[in-house]
Scaffold this active site. Structure first.
Site, PDB file in Angstrom:
ATOM      1  N   ARG A  48      -6.769  46.697  -5.370  1.00 36.93           N
ATOM      2  CA  ARG A  48      -5.874  45.886  -6.216  1.00 36.93           C
ATOM      3  C   ARG A  48      -4.514  46.555  -6.154  1.00 36.93           C
ATOM      4  O   ARG A  48      -4.367  47.720  -6.538  1.00 36.93           O
ATOM      5  CB  ARG A  48      -6.391  45.835  -7.657  1.00 36.93           C
ATOM      6  CG  ARG A  48      -5.343  45.310  -8.628  1.00 36.93           C
ATOM      7  CD  ARG A  48      -5.909  44.990  -9.987  1.00 36.93           C
ATOM      8  NE  ARG A  48      -6.715  43.783  -9.940  1.00 36.93           N
ATOM      9  CZ  ARG A  48      -7.120  43.116 -11.019  1.00 36.93           C
ATOM     10  NH1 ARG A  48      -6.815  43.552 -12.224  1.00 36.93           N
ATOM     11  NH2 ARG A  48      -7.850  42.016 -10.897  1.00 36.93           N
ATOM     12  N   HIS A  86      -5.314  36.132  -5.449  1.00 34.02           N
ATOM     13  CA  HIS A  86      -6.488  36.714  -6.117  1.00 34.02           C
ATOM     14  C   HIS A  86      -7.734  35.968  -5.621  1.00 34.02           C
ATOM     15  O   HIS A  86      -8.380  35.231  -6.374  1.00 34.02           O
ATOM     16  CB  HIS A  86      -6.322  36.557  -7.631  1.00 34.02           C
ATOM     17  CG  HIS A  86      -7.248  37.429  -8.441  1.00 34.02           C
ATOM     18  ND1 HIS A  86      -8.095  38.364  -7.880  1.00 34.02           N
ATOM     19  CD2 HIS A  86      -7.451  37.502  -9.785  1.00 34.02           C
ATOM     20  CE1 HIS A  86      -8.779  38.965  -8.843  1.00 34.02           C
ATOM     21  NE2 HIS A  86      -8.412  38.459  -9.992  1.00 34.02           N
ATOM     22  N   GLN A  88     -11.364  35.974  -7.368  1.00 31.64           N
ATOM     23  CA  GLN A  88     -11.416  35.179  -8.592  1.00 31.64           C
ATOM     24  C   GLN A  88     -11.687  33.711  -8.276  1.00 31.64           C
ATOM     25  O   GLN A  88     -12.531  33.069  -8.921  1.00 31.64           O
ATOM     26  CB  GLN A  88     -10.074  35.298  -9.337  1.00 31.64           C
ATOM     27  CG  GLN A  88     -10.024  34.479 -10.616  1.00 31.64           C
ATOM     28  CD  GLN A  88     -10.974  34.996 -11.676  1.00 31.64           C
ATOM     29  OE1 GLN A  88     -10.926  36.166 -12.014  1.00 31.64           O
ATOM     30  NE2 GLN A  88     -11.834  34.136 -12.198  1.00 31.64           N
ATOM     31  N   ASP A 110      -3.355  30.432 -16.788  1.00 22.07           N
ATOM     32  CA  ASP A 110      -3.414  31.893 -16.684  1.00 22.07           C
ATOM     33  C   ASP A 110      -2.307  32.440 -17.575  1.00 22.07           C
ATOM     34  O   ASP A 110      -1.446  31.700 -18.067  1.00 22.07           O
ATOM     35  CB  ASP A 110      -3.233  32.311 -15.215  1.00 22.07           C
ATOM     36  CG  ASP A 110      -3.438  33.812 -14.969  1.00 22.07           C
ATOM     37  OD1 ASP A 110      -4.001  34.504 -15.858  1.00 22.07           O
ATOM     38  OD2 ASP A 110      -3.028  34.293 -13.899  1.00 22.07           O
ATOM     39  N   CYS A 145      -8.854  32.797 -15.722  1.00 24.63           N
ATOM     40  CA  CYS A 145      -9.472  33.960 -15.058  1.00 24.63           C
ATOM     41  C   CYS A 145      -9.660  35.136 -16.011  1.00 24.63           C
ATOM     42  O   CYS A 145     -10.439  36.034 -15.728  1.00 24.63           O
ATOM     43  CB  CYS A 145      -8.629  34.379 -13.865  1.00 24.63           C
ATOM     44  SG  CYS A 145      -6.989  34.996 -14.288  1.00 24.63           S
ATOM     45  N   ARG A 189     -17.915  36.368 -10.950  1.00 21.48           N
ATOM     46  CA  ARG A 189     -17.232  37.384 -10.142  1.00 21.48           C
ATOM     47  C   ARG A 189     -18.277  38.324  -9.526  1.00 21.48           C
ATOM     48  O   ARG A 189     -18.199  38.685  -8.360  1.00 21.48           O
ATOM     49  CB  ARG A 189     -16.255  38.208 -11.010  1.00 21.48           C
ATOM     50  CG  ARG A 189     -15.050  37.449 -11.554  1.00 21.48           C
ATOM     51  CD  ARG A 189     -14.067  37.093 -10.473  1.00 21.48           C
ATOM     52  NE  ARG A 189     -13.566  38.265  -9.760  1.00 21.48           N
ATOM     53  CZ  ARG A 189     -12.562  39.054 -10.173  1.00 21.48           C
ATOM     54  NH1 ARG A 189     -11.940  38.785 -11.293  1.00 21.48           N
ATOM     55  NH2 ARG A 189     -12.160  40.079  -9.445  1.00 21.48           N
TER      56      ARG A 189
HETATM   57  N1   CP Z   1      -9.666  38.175 -13.803  1.00 23.20           N
HETATM   58  C1   CP Z   1      -9.478  39.466 -13.457  1.00 23.20           C
HETATM   59  O1   CP Z   1      -9.273  39.818 -12.292  1.00 23.20           O
HETATM   60  O2   CP Z   1      -9.553  40.331 -14.508  1.00 23.20           O
HETATM   61  P1   CP Z   1      -9.227  41.887 -14.496  1.00 23.20           P
HETATM   62  O3   CP Z   1      -7.732  42.035 -14.408  1.00 23.20           O
HETATM   63  O4   CP Z   1      -9.763  42.389 -15.804  1.00 23.20           O
HETATM   64  O5   CP Z   1      -9.879  42.529 -13.323  1.00 23.20           O
HETATM   65  N1  NVA Z   2      -1.921  36.560 -12.964  1.00 22.46           N
HETATM   66  C1  NVA Z   2      -2.573  37.697 -13.561  1.00 22.46           C
HETATM   67  C2  NVA Z   2      -4.023  37.711 -13.204  1.00 22.46           C
HETATM   68  C3  NVA Z   2      -4.811  38.829 -13.805  1.00 22.46           C
HETATM   69  C4  NVA Z   2      -6.243  38.843 -13.396  1.00 22.46           C
HETATM   70  C5  NVA Z   2      -1.880  38.967 -13.130  1.00 22.46           C
HETATM   71  O1  NVA Z   2      -1.566  39.118 -11.946  1.00 22.46           O
HETATM   72  O2  NVA Z   2      -1.621  39.811 -13.996  1.00 22.46           O
END
Ligand code: CP
Ligand code: NVA
Length: 308
Positions: A107, A134, A137, A225, A266, A294
């Site tokens: 990530r 992502h 997800q 989101d 998500c 997930r």
């Molecule tokens: N939806 C998601 O990726 O959540 P986290 O940021 O908690 O991993």
């Molecule tokens: N759009 C959000 C998703 C988190 C899972 C972010 O990037 O923070």
């Protein structure tokens, strides 16, 4: 060896194979929280590095649990504590990690980091979120939609709010799985045109409608989101909130969608901002199924990457 970098860069037949496998894995489990006993131990002897340059709850826990349920081991690394955060190149990091581990999930911020890691690693690399996408997800989300309502092909998905990384992966999925998308949000937060063009080139309808109530007419699925993503500056908070408030998902907005429309987020959510609790906890909400899936989807992605 296969990387899982994005939904639009993965063959549609492979995406379907992954979802079939995810469903098989899910249905084969005896209990939600069972340990290794009811899973095939295909990752026995495998070490998976989970690198986080941003916070995470779901991605971190679901990958960690998923690997363990398949008999493997994980090493959770925070980017800032690695030499990666102190000047070592991504390419060198990729070459070194490949000598120690069997798979890498990362990530990160810039998607260039993900791509460079994949280019120089000798082991599969999985995208656990970048500023632009992502994919894990949305694989879980497509799985979730289909287990509640059947094939997503031909359905109408409406994205409300910020055209962010999660929205981008939904657009990737629209093209690959064949569903139509409507984006409703302020013009300053539109998804990147390239994602819209790519989906349209694959034959699906993608439209932009600034009027949220009109956009969700006859929707099969309404998605939103957070209004401020992890890579966004907090200094724009007030302006973004003002721009995005008309796109909040409320019960009144959902009333314009089909009576059996689903709601997705998500997570993590900011309740009463992008969506009200009445919607999040309402009859059409499948937010916790998304979170659970997930786990199953990523186990299938890892197996696909390693050819197991
Ligand atoms: N939806 C998601 O990726 O959540 P986290 O940021 O908690 O991993
Ligand atoms: N759009 C959000 C998703 C988190 C899972 C972010 O990037 O923070």
């Amino acid at each position: 060896m296969k990387h899982f970098l994005d939904i639009n860069s993965t063959d549609p037949a492979d995406l379907r194979t992954i979802l079939d496998e995810a469903n098989r894995i899910k249905s084969g489990r005896i209990g939600q929280k069972r340990g290794v006993a009811d899973d095939e131990q295909v990752l026995a002897g495998h070490m998976v590095a989970l690198i986080f340059e941003k916070p995470s709850t779901r991605t971190r826990v679901s990958f960690d649990v998923g690997v363990r349920q398949m008999g493997g081991e994980t090493m959770v690394l925070s980017g800032s504590e690695m030499q990666l955060g102190h000047g070592e190149t991504i390419a060198d990091t990729a070459r070194v990690l490949s000598r120690y581990v069997d798979m890498i999930m990362i990530r990160t911020f810039e998607e260039g980091v993900l791509h460079e890691l994949a280019e120089f690693a000798d082991v599969p690399v999985i995208n656990g979120l970048t500023n632009r996408s992502h994919p894990c997800q949305i694989m879980a989300d497509v799985m979730t939609y289909e287990e509640h309502r059947g094939p997503i092909k031909g359905k109408k998905v409406v994205w409300c709010g910020d055209g962010n990384n999660v929205c981008a992966s939904f657009l990737h999925a629209a093209g690959q799985f064949g569903f139509d998308m409507v984006f409703t949000g302020p013009p300053t937060l539109d998804p990147e045109q390239v994602f819209i063009d790519e989906a349209r080139a694959k034959g699906v309808n993608v439209t932009i409608d600034r009027d949220a109530a009109n956009a969700v007419q006859d929707a099969d699925l309404v998605v939103t989101d957070t209004w401020i993503s992890m890579h966004d500056s907090q200094s724009a908070r007030e302006r973004r909130h003002n721009q995005l408030r008309p796109y909040q998902v409320t019960e009144a907005l959902m009333a314009n969608a089909k009576p059996d429309a689903l709601f997705m987020h998500c997570l993590p959510a900011h309740r009463e901002e992008e969506a009200t609790s009445a919607v999040m906890d309402g009859p059409g909400s499948v937010i916790f199924d998304e979170a659970e899936n997930r786990l199953h989807a990523q186990k299938a992605i890892m197996r696909w990457c390693l050819g197991l």
